[in-house]
Design a protein around this motif. Structure first.
Motif, PDB file in Angstrom:
ATOM      1  N   GLY A  36      -0.372   5.880  -1.858  1.00 48.30           N
ATOM      2  CA  GLY A  36       0.396   6.744  -2.759  1.00 48.30           C
ATOM      3  C   GLY A  36       1.635   6.102  -3.350  1.00 48.30           C
ATOM      4  N   ASN A  37       1.765   4.797  -3.199  1.00 51.24           N
ATOM      5  CA  ASN A  37       2.949   4.107  -3.729  1.00 51.24           C
ATOM      6  C   ASN A  37       2.958   4.086  -5.260  1.00 51.24           C
ATOM      7  N   GLY A  38       1.786   3.773  -5.842  1.00 50.01           N
ATOM      8  CA  GLY A  38       1.661   3.759  -7.301  1.00 50.01           C
ATOM      9  C   GLY A  38       1.893   5.143  -7.890  1.00 50.01           C
ATOM     10  N   VAL A  58       9.996   1.966   3.861  1.00 48.48           N
ATOM     11  CA  VAL A  58       9.633   3.000   4.838  1.00 48.48           C
ATOM     12  C   VAL A  58       9.169   2.384   6.162  1.00 48.48           C
ATOM     13  N   ILE A  59       8.556   1.212   6.069  1.00 51.12           N
ATOM     14  CA  ILE A  59       7.952   0.577   7.252  1.00 51.12           C
ATOM     15  C   ILE A  59       8.962   0.450   8.394  1.00 51.12           C
ATOM     16  N   ASN A  60      10.137  -0.036   8.028  1.00 49.88           N
ATOM     17  CA  ASN A  60      11.226  -0.178   8.977  1.00 49.88           C
ATOM     18  C   ASN A  60      11.482   1.037   9.848  1.00 49.88           C
ATOM     19  N   TYR A  77      -2.066  -0.775   7.014  1.00 52.24           N
ATOM     20  CA  TYR A  77      -2.969  -1.340   5.993  1.00 52.24           C
ATOM     21  C   TYR A  77      -2.130  -1.740   4.781  1.00 52.24           C
ATOM     22  N   ALA A  78      -1.824  -3.028   4.675  1.00 53.76           N
ATOM     23  CA  ALA A  78      -0.912  -3.511   3.638  1.00 53.76           C
ATOM     24  C   ALA A  78      -1.640  -3.987   2.386  1.00 53.76           C
ATOM     25  N   PHE A  79      -2.823  -4.590   2.582  1.00 44.93           N
ATOM     26  CA  PHE A  79      -3.551  -5.159   1.434  1.00 44.93           C
ATOM     27  C   PHE A  79      -5.031  -5.209   1.784  1.00 44.93           C
ATOM     28  N   TYR A  93       2.793  -9.525  -7.186  1.00 45.95           N
ATOM     29  CA  TYR A  93       3.949  -8.848  -6.611  1.00 45.95           C
ATOM     30  C   TYR A  93       3.674  -8.439  -5.152  1.00 45.95           C
ATOM     31  N   LEU A  94       2.497  -7.834  -4.954  1.00 42.74           N
ATOM     32  CA  LEU A  94       2.144  -7.377  -3.597  1.00 42.74           C
ATOM     33  C   LEU A  94       2.167  -8.523  -2.588  1.00 42.74           C
ATOM     34  N   LEU A  95       1.658  -9.674  -3.027  1.00 40.18           N
ATOM     35  CA  LEU A  95       1.560 -10.798  -2.095  1.00 40.18           C
ATOM     36  C   LEU A  95       2.895 -11.510  -1.875  1.00 40.18           C
ATOM     37  N   LYS A  96       3.926 -11.044  -2.558  1.00 35.72           N
ATOM     38  CA  LYS A  96       5.272 -11.538  -2.255  1.00 35.72           C
ATOM     39  C   LYS A  96       5.964 -10.639  -1.226  1.00 35.72           C
ATOM     40  N   LEU A  97       5.406  -9.447  -1.029  1.00 33.24           N
ATOM     41  CA  LEU A  97       6.073  -8.491  -0.132  1.00 33.24           C
ATOM     42  C   LEU A  97       6.130  -8.925   1.332  1.00 33.24           C
ATOM     43  N   PRO A  98       5.072  -9.563   1.852  1.00 31.68           N
ATOM     44  CA  PRO A  98       5.209 -10.006   3.257  1.00 31.68           C
ATOM     45  C   PRO A  98       6.445 -10.885   3.450  1.00 31.68           C
ATOM     46  N   ARG A 100       9.146 -11.064   1.525  1.00 36.49           N
ATOM     47  CA  ARG A 100      10.347 -10.259   1.296  1.00 36.49           C
ATOM     48  C   ARG A 100      10.708  -9.452   2.531  1.00 36.49           C
ATOM     49  N   PHE A 101       9.660  -8.793   3.059  1.00 34.30           N
ATOM     50  CA  PHE A 101       9.853  -7.952   4.239  1.00 34.30           C
ATOM     51  C   PHE A 101      10.354  -8.791   5.412  1.00 34.30           C
ATOM     52  N   LEU A 102       9.701  -9.916   5.632  1.00 27.60           N
ATOM     53  CA  LEU A 102      10.023 -10.719   6.820  1.00 27.60           C
ATOM     54  C   LEU A 102      11.364 -11.429   6.689  1.00 27.60           C
ATOM     55  N   ALA A 132       4.797 -17.504   5.402  1.00 26.66           N
ATOM     56  CA  ALA A 132       5.726 -16.474   5.891  1.00 26.66           C
ATOM     57  C   ALA A 132       5.137 -15.706   7.080  1.00 26.66           C
ATOM     58  N   VAL A 133       3.872 -15.331   6.960  1.00 27.29           N
ATOM     59  CA  VAL A 133       3.291 -14.538   8.049  1.00 27.29           C
ATOM     60  C   VAL A 133       3.032 -15.400   9.289  1.00 27.29           C
ATOM     61  N   ALA A 134       2.675 -16.653   9.064  1.00 23.68           N
ATOM     62  CA  ALA A 134       2.442 -17.546  10.212  1.00 23.68           C
ATOM     63  C   ALA A 134       3.729 -17.720  11.018  1.00 23.68           C
ATOM     64  N   ASN A 149       0.762  -4.684  13.822  1.00 23.95           N
ATOM     65  CA  ASN A 149      -0.453  -5.345  13.339  1.00 23.95           C
ATOM     66  C   ASN A 149      -0.636  -5.050  11.850  1.00 23.95           C
ATOM     67  N   PHE A 150      -0.397  -6.064  11.014  1.00 18.77           N
ATOM     68  CA  PHE A 150      -0.561  -5.871   9.572  1.00 18.77           C
ATOM     69  C   PHE A 150      -1.985  -6.218   9.154  1.00 18.77           C
ATOM     70  N   ALA A 151      -2.657  -5.273   8.497  1.00 20.78           N
ATOM     71  CA  ALA A 151      -3.963  -5.558   7.896  1.00 20.78           C
ATOM     72  C   ALA A 151      -3.700  -6.116   6.503  1.00 20.78           C
TER      73      ALA A 151
HETATM   74  C1  V07 Z   1       3.205  -4.192   1.277  1.00 22.58           C
HETATM   75  C2  V07 Z   1       4.638  -2.131   1.128  1.00 22.58           C
HETATM   76  C3  V07 Z   1       4.153  -0.993   1.990  1.00 22.58           C
HETATM   77  C4  V07 Z   1       3.284  -0.004   1.258  1.00 22.58           C
HETATM   78  C5  V07 Z   1       1.896  -0.489   0.992  1.00 22.58           C
HETATM   79  C6  V07 Z   1       1.652  -1.530  -0.078  1.00 22.58           C
HETATM   80  C7  V07 Z   1       2.815  -2.421  -0.459  1.00 22.58           C
HETATM   81  C8  V07 Z   1       4.943  -4.950   4.238  1.00 22.58           C
HETATM   82  C9  V07 Z   1       4.083  -6.014   4.184  1.00 22.58           C
HETATM   83  C10 V07 Z   1       3.920  -7.074   5.179  1.00 22.58           C
HETATM   84  C11 V07 Z   1       2.680  -7.675   5.389  1.00 22.58           C
HETATM   85  C12 V07 Z   1       2.521  -8.654   6.366  1.00 22.58           C
HETATM   86  C13 V07 Z   1       3.584  -9.015   7.138  1.00 22.58           C
HETATM   87  C14 V07 Z   1       4.821  -8.431   6.953  1.00 22.58           C
HETATM   88  C15 V07 Z   1       4.994  -7.465   5.983  1.00 22.58           C
HETATM   89  C16 V07 Z   1       3.337  -5.820   3.008  1.00 22.58           C
HETATM   90  C17 V07 Z   1       1.816  -6.140   1.340  1.00 22.58           C
HETATM   91  C18 V07 Z   1       2.197  -4.980   0.724  1.00 22.58           C
HETATM   92  C19 V07 Z   1       0.721  -6.981   0.741  1.00 22.58           C
HETATM   93  F1  V07 Z   1       3.443  -9.949   8.100  1.00 22.58           F
HETATM   94  N1  V07 Z   1       4.770  -4.158   3.197  1.00 22.58           N
HETATM   95  N2  V07 Z   1       3.796  -4.661   2.416  1.00 22.58           N
HETATM   96  N3  V07 Z   1       2.360  -6.569   2.476  1.00 22.58           N
HETATM   97  N4  V07 Z   1       3.572  -2.985   0.673  1.00 22.58           N
END
Ligand code: V07
Length: 255
Positions: A36-38, A58-60, A77-79, A93-98, A100-102, A132-134, A149-151
């Motif tokens: 529901g992010n979009g 929100v994850i935090n 379920y991230a991706f 953009y999505l594949l930059k989020l890991p 950014r988050f970390l 980044a994830v490694a 556990n990130f999918a």
């Molecule tokens: C993503 C933010 C959450 C909403 C769903 C889609 C967008 C955190 C990660 C992430 C993934 C692996 C990891 C650490 C953080 C992430 C993607 C998208 C692709 F080791 N949020 N988030 N990865 N979204």
């Protein structure tokens, strides 16, 4: 007894409300489809990526709450393997989020004794994402607290197909007999081999589907669906999901 509990609940402040779940029957593994992010962004007249960014924030909160409640495993379920079909700009953009988050959260996760792990076809991700994830997995590998556990690039049919392929190769090599194949053999070849199955599956945003998520692992899980969009999901929603889970367990769990 139930009446007493309800009365006691009604006198509580909203902050105390998380006490309306009991600490004994807390689901050990919760899996969440963060949907529901979009749509959240669209409703606000913002680009879809703004919804993803908000969803990440929100994850935090949810990790902290899950940890406080004594949940052992949180799968997010991230991706999905289907997400590659989205416009390239959104995928990039999505594949930059890991990262950014970390970059922001890894120190806190380490401090909180959280163990980061991943499931999915990580090798097919861009180098910067993999790196980044490694690092996060390595830096938290000895942690003994909540398993986060990130999918990532995960699809359940691919996971099952791959498990079957690995088992077939063992049979071909002669290290396994076809007659020895049972449920536990298959389970050991899944990306969740070291994890117990989810007790509770949550999906936000009103969609009532599994969308290729953990098909084998949720065979006995309780499902909780909500219309709330992921960026609006908060600790109280998590508590509500657990509360519903516990009420179901009370109703059906008795011998
Ligand atoms: C993503 C933010 C959450 C909403 C769903 C889609 C967008 C955190 C990660 C992430 C993934 C692996 C990891 C650490 C953080 C992430 C993607 C998208 C692709 F080791 N949020 N988030 N990865 N979204």
């Amino acid at each position: 007894m139930l009446e007493k509990l309800t009365k006691w609940k009604s006198t509580m402040s909203s902050q105390e409300k998380s006490k309306d779940i009991d600490d004994i029957n807390v689901p050990k593994h919760i899996a969440i489809i963060m949907d529901g992010n979009g749509r959240w962004a669209k409703q606000k007249g913002l680009p879809r990526i703004a919804g993803h960014r908000e969803g990440m924030k929100v994850i935090n909160k949810i990790v902290r709450k899950a940890d406080d409640l004594g949940i052992e495993i949180l799968t997010l379920y991230a991706f999905s393997t289907e997400n590659w079909k989205r416009p390239k700009t959104e995928v990039d953009y999505l594949l930059k989020l890991p990262e950014r988050f970390l970059n922001k959260e890894l120190p806190t996760l380490i401090e909180k004794n959280v163990k980061v792990r991943l499931m999915g076809s990580i090798d097919k991700l861009p180098e910067h994402t993999k790196k980044a994830v490694a690092k996060a997995v390595k830096d938290t590998e000895n942690n003994t607290g909540l398993v986060l556990n990130f999918a990532l690039n995960y699809g359940s049919r691919y996971e099952l197909m791959n498990a079957v392929k690995e088992i077939a190769q063992q049979v071909e090599r002669g290290s396994l007999q076809a007659s020895e194949i049972d449920e536990s053999v298959l389970t050991e070849h899944l990306m969740t081999a070291e994890l117990r199955d989810p007790d509770l599956l949550i999906r936000t945003s009103g969609e009532l589907r599994l969308s290729n998520f953990m098909l084998w692992q949720v065979a006995y899980s309780e499902f909780w669906f909500t219309d709330v969009l992921w960026p609006d999901f908060n600790e109280q929603h998590l508590v509500e999901a657990i509360s519903v889970y516990q009420k179901r367990a009370r109703r059906y769990g008795g011998v």
